[in-house]
Design a protein around this motif. Structure first.
Motif, short mmCIF file in Angstrom:
data_model
loop_
_atom_site.label_atom_id
_atom_site.label_comp_id
_atom_site.label_asym_id
_atom_site.label_seq_id
_atom_site.Cartn_x
_atom_site.Cartn_y
_atom_site.Cartn_z
N CYS A 87 0.82 -1.22 0.00
CA CYS A 87 0.00 0.00 0.00
C CYS A 87 0.85 1.27 0.00
O CYS A 87 0.31 2.35 0.19
CB CYS A 87 -0.93 0.01 1.21
SG CYS A 87 -2.04 -1.39 1.28
N HIS A 128 -9.98 -6.81 13.78
CA HIS A 128 -10.77 -6.23 12.69
C HIS A 128 -11.06 -4.77 13.04
O HIS A 128 -12.19 -4.42 13.40
CB HIS A 128 -12.09 -6.99 12.52
CG HIS A 128 -11.90 -8.48 12.45
ND1 HIS A 128 -11.27 -9.10 11.40
CD2 HIS A 128 -12.21 -9.45 13.33
CE1 HIS A 128 -11.22 -10.41 11.63
NE2 HIS A 128 -11.78 -10.63 12.80
N THR A 148 -11.98 -0.87 13.28
CA THR A 148 -12.79 0.11 12.58
C THR A 148 -11.87 1.26 12.16
O THR A 148 -10.73 1.35 12.62
CB THR A 148 -13.87 0.68 13.51
OG1 THR A 148 -13.21 1.34 14.60
CG2 THR A 148 -14.77 -0.41 14.07
N ASP A 149 -12.37 2.16 11.31
CA ASP A 149 -11.56 3.31 10.89
C ASP A 149 -11.13 4.13 12.10
O ASP A 149 -10.01 4.63 12.17
CB ASP A 149 -12.33 4.20 9.91
CG ASP A 149 -12.44 3.54 8.54
OD1 ASP A 149 -11.79 2.48 8.34
OD2 ASP A 149 -13.15 4.07 7.67
N ILE A 190 -8.38 2.40 13.91
CA ILE A 190 -7.11 2.56 13.17
C ILE A 190 -6.50 3.91 13.49
O ILE A 190 -5.31 4.02 13.81
CB ILE A 190 -7.34 2.40 11.65
CG1 ILE A 190 -7.71 0.95 11.32
CG2 ILE A 190 -6.10 2.82 10.86
CD1 ILE A 190 -8.10 0.70 9.88
N ARG A 205 -3.09 4.26 6.65
CA ARG A 205 -4.41 3.73 7.02
C ARG A 205 -4.78 2.55 6.13
O ARG A 205 -5.27 1.53 6.61
CB ARG A 205 -5.48 4.80 6.86
CG ARG A 205 -5.48 5.85 7.94
CD ARG A 205 -6.45 6.91 7.50
NE ARG A 205 -6.81 7.82 8.58
CZ ARG A 205 -7.26 9.05 8.35
NH1 ARG A 205 -7.40 9.50 7.12
NH2 ARG A 205 -7.58 9.82 9.36
N ARG A 206 -4.54 2.72 4.82
CA ARG A 206 -4.83 1.61 3.89
C ARG A 206 -4.02 0.38 4.24
O ARG A 206 -4.51 -0.74 4.21
CB ARG A 206 -4.52 2.03 2.44
CG ARG A 206 -5.66 2.75 1.74
CD ARG A 206 -5.46 2.76 0.21
NE ARG A 206 -4.29 3.51 -0.21
CZ ARG A 206 -4.26 4.85 -0.33
NH1 ARG A 206 -5.34 5.56 -0.09
NH2 ARG A 206 -3.16 5.47 -0.71
N ARG A 222 -5.55 -1.54 7.10
CA ARG A 222 -6.71 -2.35 6.66
C ARG A 222 -6.24 -3.59 5.91
O ARG A 222 -6.74 -4.69 6.13
CB ARG A 222 -7.62 -1.51 5.75
CG ARG A 222 -8.56 -0.63 6.54
CD ARG A 222 -9.49 0.15 5.62
NE ARG A 222 -9.54 1.52 6.10
CZ ARG A 222 -9.13 2.58 5.42
NH1 ARG A 222 -8.68 2.47 4.18
NH2 ARG A 222 -9.17 3.77 5.96
N ARG A 223 -5.24 -3.42 5.05
CA ARG A 223 -4.71 -4.54 4.28
C ARG A 223 -4.04 -5.56 5.21
O ARG A 223 -4.19 -6.77 5.03
CB ARG A 223 -3.70 -4.00 3.25
CG ARG A 223 -3.02 -5.06 2.41
CD ARG A 223 -3.99 -5.76 1.48
NE ARG A 223 -3.32 -6.78 0.69
CZ ARG A 223 -3.84 -7.98 0.41
NH1 ARG A 223 -5.06 -8.29 0.82
NH2 ARG A 223 -3.18 -8.85 -0.30
N ALA A 262 -4.85 -6.19 8.23
CA ALA A 262 -5.92 -6.94 8.92
C ALA A 262 -6.43 -8.06 8.00
O ALA A 262 -6.67 -9.18 8.45
CB ALA A 262 -7.05 -6.00 9.33
N GLU A 263 -6.58 -7.73 6.71
CA GLU A 263 -7.01 -8.75 5.74
C GLU A 263 -6.00 -9.89 5.65
O GLU A 263 -6.35 -11.06 5.69
CB GLU A 263 -7.08 -8.12 4.34
CG GLU A 263 -8.40 -7.49 3.97
CD GLU A 263 -8.26 -6.73 2.64
OE1 GLU A 263 -8.96 -5.72 2.50
OE2 GLU A 263 -7.44 -7.14 1.77
#
Lengths: 250, 150
Positions: B90, B115, B117-118, B121, B139-140, B143-144, B146-147
């Motif tokens: 990212c 997981h 939330t925004d 994060i 931030r991206r 999220r990545r 976490a995935e």
């Protein structure tokens, strides 16, 4: 930006700590270190002795006592934040501790350390004052209870004696409604001004040398907040009035 | 103390900060030193699995504890840790100075909130400063990560 010279002590019991504090000249207690270590690195504090209490076992409990919650000297702020007991007995403390710096700091910082450090802009001393809590100080001379009202003596000053160790802070059950609001320039910074509401009681922080109780109808009366690069006294007084309105709107 | 799974000799001087001990005595220079008063987050390491500032601890205090630095997340020859992989994918870094601290904080954040939330994060990375990215790509990356950790 390195700590000055000091003699390091790492006692393993409270009794040993009290013996050290009674015999050493110019000693500082090191708990979480999130305020003291920056002061040492900046050389704003130059104690001859550091008494590190982190090796003491069994001093990190958070437990229910006298219809309130007691937080021992080594209970980290993160543990208090995550505590279900604190959330159910004193949700005001749960809310307040989340405003202290950042999680990474709270992983190490302690609630009792914040209170003993007595930064005028710190949340937890104001919460203790609003709730009418107390701390327990231990020394070779014995143990005594210090009510929040008699604890905060000035900027970074408390009535805890040099030979005493703050072993526990006690927060009464939070009355309803309760609220804590603050304003800071950046997330996690010390507040320019903040208010704590516990039922009908209002405490302010960041606007006087110590946290102070105030009248919700005229919260800025008699205050003479300091001026710095971040805020003028007038702005701080405005924040006190605006945040008080917000806290008492609920 | 145990650092990244290996035992190390204790520091000689009680004044030694953990950050300096890691860099100068152990040679683990992945831990960066920015402000030395707990504000920038560059020196964040894991102490017994939880992220803390290594500049706000004396090295002697880490005796008997488990320390993990950025070097310990993915030993040489191993694939990158999910958080490192996500920052790579990212573009969660530019100059890279703040990156080790961010990665360690995010490892701690995902351990607390797998997981996030925004809001979680933002809360989780608020204690780390980055002067290059503007934080959007970081931030991206969270999220990545976490995935990838699922």
């Amino acid at each position: 930006m390195k700590p000055p010279r000091f003699e390091y002590h790492a006692p393993s019991t409270v009794d040993e700590t009290c013996a050290l504090l009674a015999s050493l000249e110019d000693a500082k207690v090191l708990a979480g270190g999130q305020s003291l270590m920056p002061l040492l690195n900046f050389r704003l504090a130059r104690p001859a002795h550091l008494v590190d209490i982190n090796r003491i076992g069994g001093l990190d409990r958070i437990y229910e006592r006298d219809r309130g919650v007691a937080v021992q000297a080594l209970a980290r702020q993160a543990a208090v934040e995550d505590s279900e007991l604190v959330a159910s007995v004193c949700p005001l403390l749960s809310a307040a501790v989340r405003l202290v710096a950042h999680r990474v700091i709270r992983n190490r910082g302690t609630v009792c350390g914040s209170i003993a450090h007595a930064d005028p802009a710190s949340e937890l001393p104001a919460v203790l004052l609003a709730l009418g809590g107390h701390v327990v100080a231990r020394s070779k001379r014995g143990e005594r209870k210090i009510e929040a009202g008699g604890l905060f003596a000035g900027v970074f000053e408390t009535s805890i004696a040099p030979d005493e160790l703050l072993v526990e802070a006690w927060f009464p059950k939070s009355p309803k409604p309760f609220a804590i609001f603050e304003e800071s320039r950046r997330h996690g910074d010390f507040a320019l001004a903040g208010v704590v509401r516990a039922g009908d009681t209002l405490a302010l922080f960041g606007v006087a040398p110590t946290p102070v109780l105030a009248d919700a109808k005229d919260p800025s009366r008699g205050l003479q907040p300091s001026s710095d690069l971040e805020a003028t006294p007038e702005f701080r007084l405005h924040l006190v009035r605006a945040l008080t309105l917000k806290a008492f709107a609920a | 103390m145990r650092i990244n799974g290996f035992d190390h000799y204790p520091p000689q001087d009680a004044r030694r900060l953990l950050s300096d001990y890691l860099r100068h005595d152990v040679g683990l220079t992945g831990t960066h030193v920015g402000c030395e008063h707990g504000v920038c987050g560059c020196c964040t390491i894991l102490l017994n699995g939880a992220p803390v500032r290594s500049c706000l601890m004396l090295a002697v205090q880490a005796e008997g504890h488990e320390v993990t630095t950025i070097e310990g997340l993915a030993p040489d020859g191993e694939p990158l840790h999910a958080v490192q992989q996500a920052f790579h994918e990212c573009h969660g870094l530019q100059c890279g100075f703040c990156t080790p601290g961010f990665v360690m904080s995010v490892v701690g954040l995902l351990a607390q909130h797998p997981h996030p939330t925004d809001e979680e994060i933002d809360e989780g990375i608020a204690g780390n400063l980055c002067r290059c990215t503007g934080y959007a790509s970081i931030r991206r990356a969270v999220r990545r990560a976490a995935e990838l950790s699922r």
